[in-house]
Design a protein around this motif. Structure first.
Motif, PDB file in Angstrom:
ATOM      1  N   LEU A  58       0.799  -1.217   0.000  1.00  0.00           N
ATOM      2  CA  LEU A  58       0.000   0.000   0.000  1.00  0.00           C
ATOM      3  C   LEU A  58       0.836   1.274   0.000  1.00  0.00           C
ATOM      4  CD1 LEU A  58      -2.757  -0.932   2.633  1.00  0.00           C
ATOM      5  CD2 LEU A  58      -2.912  -1.024   0.131  1.00  0.00           C
ATOM      6  N   VAL A  59       2.147   1.137   0.215  1.00  0.00           N
ATOM      7  CA  VAL A  59       3.005   2.307   0.395  1.00  0.00           C
ATOM      8  C   VAL A  59       4.191   2.236  -0.560  1.00  0.00           C
ATOM      9  CG1 VAL A  59       4.309   3.693   2.043  1.00  0.00           C
ATOM     10  CG2 VAL A  59       2.372   2.316   2.840  1.00  0.00           C
ATOM     11  N   THR A  60       4.259   3.183  -1.482  1.00  0.00           N
ATOM     12  CA  THR A  60       5.403   3.225  -2.395  1.00  0.00           C
ATOM     13  C   THR A  60       6.618   3.856  -1.729  1.00  0.00           C
ATOM     14  OG1 THR A  60       4.551   5.304  -3.301  1.00  0.00           O
ATOM     15  CG2 THR A  60       4.012   3.278  -4.485  1.00  0.00           C
ATOM     16  N   THR A  61       6.409   4.977  -1.035  1.00  0.00           N
ATOM     17  CA  THR A  61       7.472   5.646  -0.295  1.00  0.00           C
ATOM     18  C   THR A  61       6.957   5.973   1.100  1.00  0.00           C
ATOM     19  OG1 THR A  61       8.461   6.646  -2.266  1.00  0.00           O
ATOM     20  CG2 THR A  61       8.975   7.675  -0.154  1.00  0.00           C
ATOM     21  N   ALA A  62       7.718   5.594   2.113  1.00  0.00           N
ATOM     22  CA  ALA A  62       7.377   5.884   3.508  1.00  0.00           C
ATOM     23  C   ALA A  62       8.385   6.894   4.034  1.00  0.00           C
ATOM     24  CB  ALA A  62       7.400   4.612   4.349  1.00  0.00           C
ATOM     25  N   ILE A  63       7.899   8.090   4.348  1.00  0.00           N
ATOM     26  CA  ILE A  63       8.758   9.136   4.904  1.00  0.00           C
ATOM     27  C   ILE A  63       8.482   9.182   6.398  1.00  0.00           C
ATOM     28  CG2 ILE A  63       9.399  11.573   4.800  1.00  0.00           C
ATOM     29  CD1 ILE A  63       8.198  11.508   1.906  1.00  0.00           C
ATOM     30  N   VAL A  64       9.399   8.636   7.154  1.00  0.00           N
ATOM     31  CA  VAL A  64       9.228   8.417   8.594  1.00  0.00           C
ATOM     32  C   VAL A  64       9.897   9.584   9.313  1.00  0.00           C
ATOM     33  CG1 VAL A  64       9.607   6.776  10.469  1.00  0.00           C
ATOM     34  CG2 VAL A  64       9.310   5.936   8.126  1.00  0.00           C
ATOM     35  N   HIS A  65       9.096  10.562   9.733  1.00  0.00           N
ATOM     36  CA  HIS A  65       9.614  11.822  10.271  1.00  0.00           C
ATOM     37  C   HIS A  65       9.587  11.823  11.801  1.00  0.00           C
ATOM     38  CE1 HIS A  65       9.188  16.194  11.353  1.00  0.00           C
ATOM     39  NE2 HIS A  65      10.172  16.295  10.487  1.00  0.00           N
ATOM     40  N   GLU A  66      10.759  11.756  12.398  1.00  0.00           N
ATOM     41  CA  GLU A  66      10.956  11.880  13.846  1.00  0.00           C
ATOM     42  C   GLU A  66      10.103  10.920  14.680  1.00  0.00           C
ATOM     43  OE1 GLU A  66      11.667  15.519  15.693  1.00  0.00           O
ATOM     44  OE2 GLU A  66      12.989  16.227  14.095  1.00  0.00           O
ATOM     45  N   PRO A  72       9.064  -3.800  -0.525  1.00  0.00           N
ATOM     46  CA  PRO A  72       9.377  -3.051  -1.739  1.00  0.00           C
ATOM     47  C   PRO A  72       9.292  -1.539  -1.535  1.00  0.00           C
ATOM     48  CG  PRO A  72       7.149  -3.912  -1.853  1.00  0.00           C
ATOM     49  CD  PRO A  72       7.754  -4.479  -0.605  1.00  0.00           C
ATOM     50  N   THR A  73       8.801  -1.115  -0.397  1.00  0.00           N
ATOM     51  CA  THR A  73       8.615   0.299  -0.090  1.00  0.00           C
ATOM     52  C   THR A  73       9.953   1.018   0.045  1.00  0.00           C
ATOM     53  OG1 THR A  73       6.612  -0.273   1.132  1.00  0.00           O
ATOM     54  CG2 THR A  73       7.558   1.903   1.537  1.00  0.00           C
ATOM     55  N   ARG A  74      10.042   2.195  -0.565  1.00  0.00           N
ATOM     56  CA  ARG A  74      11.212   3.052  -0.358  1.00  0.00           C
ATOM     57  C   ARG A  74      11.091   3.719   1.005  1.00  0.00           C
ATOM     58  NH1 ARG A  74      11.481   8.836  -2.470  1.00  0.00           N
ATOM     59  NH2 ARG A  74      13.560   9.561  -1.895  1.00  0.00           N
ATOM     60  N   LEU A  75      12.138   3.633   1.818  1.00  0.00           N
ATOM     61  CA  LEU A  75      12.118   4.150   3.176  1.00  0.00           C
ATOM     62  C   LEU A  75      12.986   5.395   3.287  1.00  0.00           C
ATOM     63  CD1 LEU A  75      12.541   0.747   5.029  1.00  0.00           C
ATOM     64  CD2 LEU A  75      10.436   2.098   4.888  1.00  0.00           C
ATOM     65  N   VAL A  76      12.419   6.434   3.883  1.00  0.00           N
ATOM     66  CA  VAL A  76      13.135   7.681   4.149  1.00  0.00           C
ATOM     67  C   VAL A  76      12.939   8.008   5.621  1.00  0.00           C
ATOM     68  CG1 VAL A  76      13.290  10.155   3.633  1.00  0.00           C
ATOM     69  CG2 VAL A  76      12.707   8.523   1.805  1.00  0.00           C
ATOM     70  N   VAL A  77      14.035   8.325   6.305  1.00  0.00           N
ATOM     71  CA  VAL A  77      13.945   8.772   7.697  1.00  0.00           C
ATOM     72  C   VAL A  77      14.188  10.278   7.720  1.00  0.00           C
ATOM     73  CG1 VAL A  77      14.923   8.633  10.015  1.00  0.00           C
ATOM     74  CG2 VAL A  77      14.688   6.557   8.626  1.00  0.00           C
ATOM     75  N   GLY A  78      13.192  11.023   8.186  1.00  0.00           N
ATOM     76  CA  GLY A  78      13.278  12.471   8.218  1.00  0.00           C
ATOM     77  C   GLY A  78      13.540  13.007   9.615  1.00  0.00           C
ATOM     78  N   ILE A  79      14.367  14.064   9.679  1.00  0.00           N
ATOM     79  CA  ILE A  79      14.692  14.724  10.943  1.00  0.00           C
ATOM     80  C   ILE A  79      14.612  16.225  10.728  1.00  0.00           C
ATOM     81  CG2 ILE A  79      16.426  15.047  12.748  1.00  0.00           C
ATOM     82  CD1 ILE A  79      17.667  12.406  11.969  1.00  0.00           C
TER      83      ILE A  79
END
Length: 272
Positions: A116-124, A214-221
């Protein structure tokens, strides 16, 4: 400029979720916890010029009611809610920005429904479990919850700030947290302390499942979050995932305080 917004509800097990849709185009979901959809409104309007933007109140907060207000809300519960919403609007898969407790919900979503998620931007995400001093953080969190439940809300918020290593001017603290809240704000605050915080900070991501997705993972700060607890937890998560964190304008709630600059960085991140 405010974009036309459609607000409605979706019944899910144990709750009725308030959600809002704006714009048209590829689906972007903006989610936090305990912060509700209102905090994302300016950012959602900016993105809705060329995206379908979904925002929601997490279960038990504001307009998302629960059948049993005395039951806890876990990241897994909130992940199931997000999955139900994405499937319901039938415009996915989605790019999802999750911030604070919503970032923890997003991690649980990717673990359980990565399609269900192509890109997950995980912010703080406040993932205390990942830190070497997690036992002390858990003890302090339990003390804070006890303080709140005994009725000393001001002291509980002081403990919250200390745990998060958050510094705000005294006059701002007194204005926002110095006196008891009323009505829905009081109910939301109680639900946060009594039924959300403990499970959120104790959540431990399944790193193997995240890396296999398969989801692209981004960790945001936040660029202004240096030294804060969520800066530490975010960097710990990025290290486990083997990726470099992406810096976003502002601090823990930069999406609300600096929506224009945040939207620019978010678009850059989504297009990378």
């Amino acid at each position: 400029m405010t974009t036309l917004t459609t607000a409605t509800t979706l019944d899910v097990p144990g709750a009725r979720l308030h959600y809002e849709l704006r714009g048209s185009g590829p689906l972007v979901v903006l989610v936090a916890a305990p912060m509700d959809a209102t905090s994302f409104a300016p950012l959602a309007d900016l993105l809705a010029t060329d995206h379908t933007v979904l925002t929601t109140d997490p279960r038990g907060i504001n307009r998302s009611t629960v059948d049993h207000p005395d039951r806890d809300s876990t990241p897994v519960d909130r992940a199931a809610d997000l999955a139900a919403l994405i499937r319901h609007v039938d415009a996915g898969p989605a790019t999802v920005l999750g911030s604070s407790g919503g970032a923890v919900s997003l991690l649980a979503l990717v673990e359980r429904a990565p399609e269900l998620v192509t890109t997950a931007i995980v912010h703080e995400p406040p993932l205390d479990e990942l830190l070497p001093d997690h036992a002390d953080l858990f003890d302090r969190t339990e003390q804070m919850i006890t303080t709140y439940l005994t009725g000393d809300t001001r002291a509980a918020w002081l403990q919250f700030m200390a745990i998060g290593n958050l510094a705000i001017p005294d006059e701002v603290f007194e204005l926002v947290f110095g006196t008891p809240r009323e009505g829905q704000a009081a109910a939301d605050e109680h639900f946060q302390f009594a039924h959300m915080i403990r499970h959120t900070v104790r959540f431990r991501p399944d790193v193997d499942a995240l890396l296999a997705a398969p989801t692209r993972l981004v960790v945001g700060i936040g660029e202004e979050s240096t030294g804060q607890l969520c800066d530490r937890t975010s960097r710990a998560l990025a290290g486990l995932l083997g990726i470099e964190p992406t810096l976003f304008p502002g601090d823990h709630i930069g999406y609300a305080e600096q929506p224009d600059a945040f939207a620019v960085r978010l678009r850059e991140t989504m297009g990378a």
